[in-house]
Design a protein around this motif. Structure first.
Motif, PDB file in Angstrom:
ATOM      1  N   ALA A 231      38.913 111.999  42.743  1.00 27.06           N
ATOM      2  CA  ALA A 231      39.762 113.152  43.062  1.00 27.06           C
ATOM      3  C   ALA A 231      41.010 112.709  43.826  1.00 27.06           C
ATOM      4  O   ALA A 231      42.119 113.202  43.569  1.00 27.06           O
ATOM      5  CB  ALA A 231      38.961 114.177  43.871  1.00 27.06           C
ATOM      6  N   THR A 232      40.822 111.764  44.761  1.00 29.76           N
ATOM      7  CA  THR A 232      41.966 111.256  45.521  1.00 29.76           C
ATOM      8  C   THR A 232      42.953 110.549  44.614  1.00 29.76           C
ATOM      9  O   THR A 232      44.179 110.745  44.707  1.00 29.76           O
ATOM     10  CB  THR A 232      41.477 110.292  46.619  1.00 29.76           C
ATOM     11  N   LEU A 233      42.425 109.714  43.699  1.00 28.89           N
ATOM     12  CA  LEU A 233      43.299 109.007  42.757  1.00 28.89           C
ATOM     13  C   LEU A 233      44.030 109.972  41.836  1.00 28.89           C
ATOM     14  O   LEU A 233      45.220 109.781  41.536  1.00 28.89           O
ATOM     15  CB  LEU A 233      42.472 108.005  41.942  1.00 28.89           C
ATOM     16  N   GLN A 234      43.333 111.010  41.399  1.00 28.08           N
ATOM     17  CA  GLN A 234      43.987 111.993  40.552  1.00 28.08           C
ATOM     18  C   GLN A 234      45.099 112.708  41.303  1.00 28.08           C
ATOM     19  O   GLN A 234      46.176 112.962  40.745  1.00 28.08           O
ATOM     20  CB  GLN A 234      42.953 112.996  40.044  1.00 28.08           C
ATOM     21  N   ALA A 235      44.837 113.027  42.581  1.00 25.55           N
ATOM     22  CA  ALA A 235      45.877 113.671  43.392  1.00 25.55           C
ATOM     23  C   ALA A 235      47.071 112.738  43.583  1.00 25.55           C
ATOM     24  O   ALA A 235      48.237 113.158  43.490  1.00 25.55           O
ATOM     25  CB  ALA A 235      45.292 114.094  44.744  1.00 25.55           C
TER      26      ALA A 235
ATOM     27  N   LEU B 161      22.320 106.268  45.346  1.00 34.46           N
ATOM     28  CA  LEU B 161      23.154 106.399  44.154  1.00 34.46           C
ATOM     29  C   LEU B 161      23.912 107.725  44.149  1.00 34.46           C
ATOM     30  O   LEU B 161      25.074 107.775  43.721  1.00 34.46           O
ATOM     31  CB  LEU B 161      22.291 106.276  42.897  1.00 34.46           C
ATOM     32  N   SER B 162      23.261 108.778  44.606  1.00 34.00           N
ATOM     33  CA  SER B 162      23.934 110.073  44.692  1.00 34.00           C
ATOM     34  C   SER B 162      25.104 110.019  45.667  1.00 34.00           C
ATOM     35  O   SER B 162      26.182 110.567  45.406  1.00 34.00           O
ATOM     36  CB  SER B 162      22.940 111.156  45.115  1.00 34.00           C
ATOM     37  N   ALA B 163      24.882 109.324  46.806  1.00 38.57           N
ATOM     38  CA  ALA B 163      25.964 109.173  47.785  1.00 38.57           C
ATOM     39  C   ALA B 163      27.120 108.375  47.180  1.00 38.57           C
ATOM     40  O   ALA B 163      28.294 108.718  47.364  1.00 38.57           O
ATOM     41  CB  ALA B 163      25.432 108.495  49.049  1.00 38.57           C
ATOM     42  N   GLN B 164      26.783 107.286  46.460  1.00 37.90           N
ATOM     43  CA  GLN B 164      27.828 106.506  45.799  1.00 37.90           C
ATOM     44  C   GLN B 164      28.579 107.340  44.767  1.00 37.90           C
ATOM     45  O   GLN B 164      29.800 107.251  44.641  1.00 37.90           O
ATOM     46  CB  GLN B 164      27.221 105.269  45.141  1.00 37.90           C
ATOM     47  N   LEU B 165      27.810 108.148  44.017  1.00 35.33           N
ATOM     48  CA  LEU B 165      28.440 109.001  43.016  1.00 35.33           C
ATOM     49  C   LEU B 165      29.371 110.012  43.671  1.00 35.33           C
ATOM     50  O   LEU B 165      30.490 110.247  43.190  1.00 35.33           O
ATOM     51  CB  LEU B 165      27.363 109.713  42.201  1.00 35.33           C
ATOM     52  N   ASP B 166      28.913 110.607  44.784  1.00 37.28           N
ATOM     53  CA  ASP B 166      29.773 111.551  45.505  1.00 37.28           C
ATOM     54  C   ASP B 166      31.026 110.852  46.012  1.00 37.28           C
ATOM     55  O   ASP B 166      32.134 111.415  45.948  1.00 37.28           O
ATOM     56  CB  ASP B 166      29.006 112.180  46.670  1.00 37.28           C
ATOM     57  N   MET B 167      30.840 109.612  46.506  1.00 36.51           N
ATOM     58  CA  MET B 167      31.986 108.859  47.017  1.00 36.51           C
ATOM     59  C   MET B 167      32.970 108.550  45.885  1.00 36.51           C
ATOM     60  O   MET B 167      34.191 108.671  46.044  1.00 36.51           O
ATOM     61  CB  MET B 167      31.501 107.558  47.672  1.00 36.51           C
ATOM     62  N   ARG B 168      32.418 108.169  44.730  1.00 32.01           N
ATOM     63  CA  ARG B 168      33.291 107.869  43.601  1.00 32.01           C
ATOM     64  C   ARG B 168      33.994 109.123  43.096  1.00 32.01           C
ATOM     65  O   ARG B 168      35.154 109.066  42.680  1.00 32.01           O
ATOM     66  CB  ARG B 168      32.475 107.227  42.485  1.00 32.01           C
ATOM     67  N   ASP B 169      33.268 110.256  43.135  1.00 31.09           N
ATOM     68  CA  ASP B 169      33.918 111.509  42.759  1.00 31.09           C
ATOM     69  C   ASP B 169      35.065 111.818  43.709  1.00 31.09           C
ATOM     70  O   ASP B 169      36.146 112.261  43.278  1.00 31.09           O
ATOM     71  CB  ASP B 169      32.896 112.655  42.766  1.00 31.09           C
TER      72      ASP B 169
END
Length: 207
Positions: free
Chosen positions: A94-98, A82-90
């Protein structure tokens, strides 16, 4: 070393005494030996039961502990996943925001470009060279070829570029096709001869 013996006085029900006596006879022991044997057996049996309970309980607790360890390990792995998924989603966020910021910047840039283009179009519209022409046929027959001949000659003698011509023709009477064609041919030859002699111009200062 022998365990020292002590003497005690024991009161028993008659029925229990009879049972002990029968058992001592079968076991070829004295009444005292039968009582001691049975009491000692009771303690040994109790100790054995206690050992069994201890062993069973220890085994059960060990199994439960191992099961808890497995569950804890699985929970730890799930937390890592779940932490890995959360990091991936973060990272995706960030990519989507950029990308969104880039789209906004490009939108603003294009919006200003559109504004600049519109301003340029308005400026070009204000700076357009429009030639307004009023043709007076003076009662003579006139046709579209004649009108185009006049306008063409005006454009050729104009100073600077002409973006648009707005022409108004007065007194254009109807005439036959042959007559309009004859007048157009005469007009065309007239302008050709003026251009050939260098006399073609919009305004004749001498006349």
């Amino acid at each position: 070393m022998l365990d020292p013996e002590v003497r005690i006085t024991l009161r028993l029900p008659q029925s229990l005494r009879d049972k002990l006596q029968d058992a001592s006879l079968r076991g070829k022991r004295s009444m005292n030996g039968e009582i001691v044997e049975r009491i000692d057996y009771t303690f040994e049996r109790l100790e054995a039961q206690l050992d069994h309970v201890r062993t069973t309980t220890a085994t059960r607790l060990a199994d439960e502990l191992q099961a808890r360890r497995v569950q804890l390990s699985e929970a730890h792995d799930e937390i890592k996943r779940l932490s890995a998924q959360l990091d991936m989603r973060d990272a995706e966020r960030a990519t989507l925001q950029a990308e969104l910021q880039d789209i906004r910047e490009r939108y603003e840039e294009r919006r200003y470009q559109v504004v600049d283009v519109r301003a340029l179009q308005a400026e070009m519209e204000r700076n357009r060279h429009i030639l307004y022409v009023l043709l007076d046929a003076d009662g003579q027959p006139i046709s579209w070829p004649e009108i185009m001949a006049h306008l063409g000659e005006i454009v050729r003698n104009s100073v600077g570029a002409i973006d648009k011509i707005e022409a108004i023709v007065f007194d254009a009477e109807k005439a036959s096709s042959d007559e309009r064609m004859e007048n157009w041919i005469k007009l065309r030859e007239h302008y050709r001869s003026l251009r050939a002699s260098g006399q073609s111009k919009l305004i004749d200062d001498g006349d």
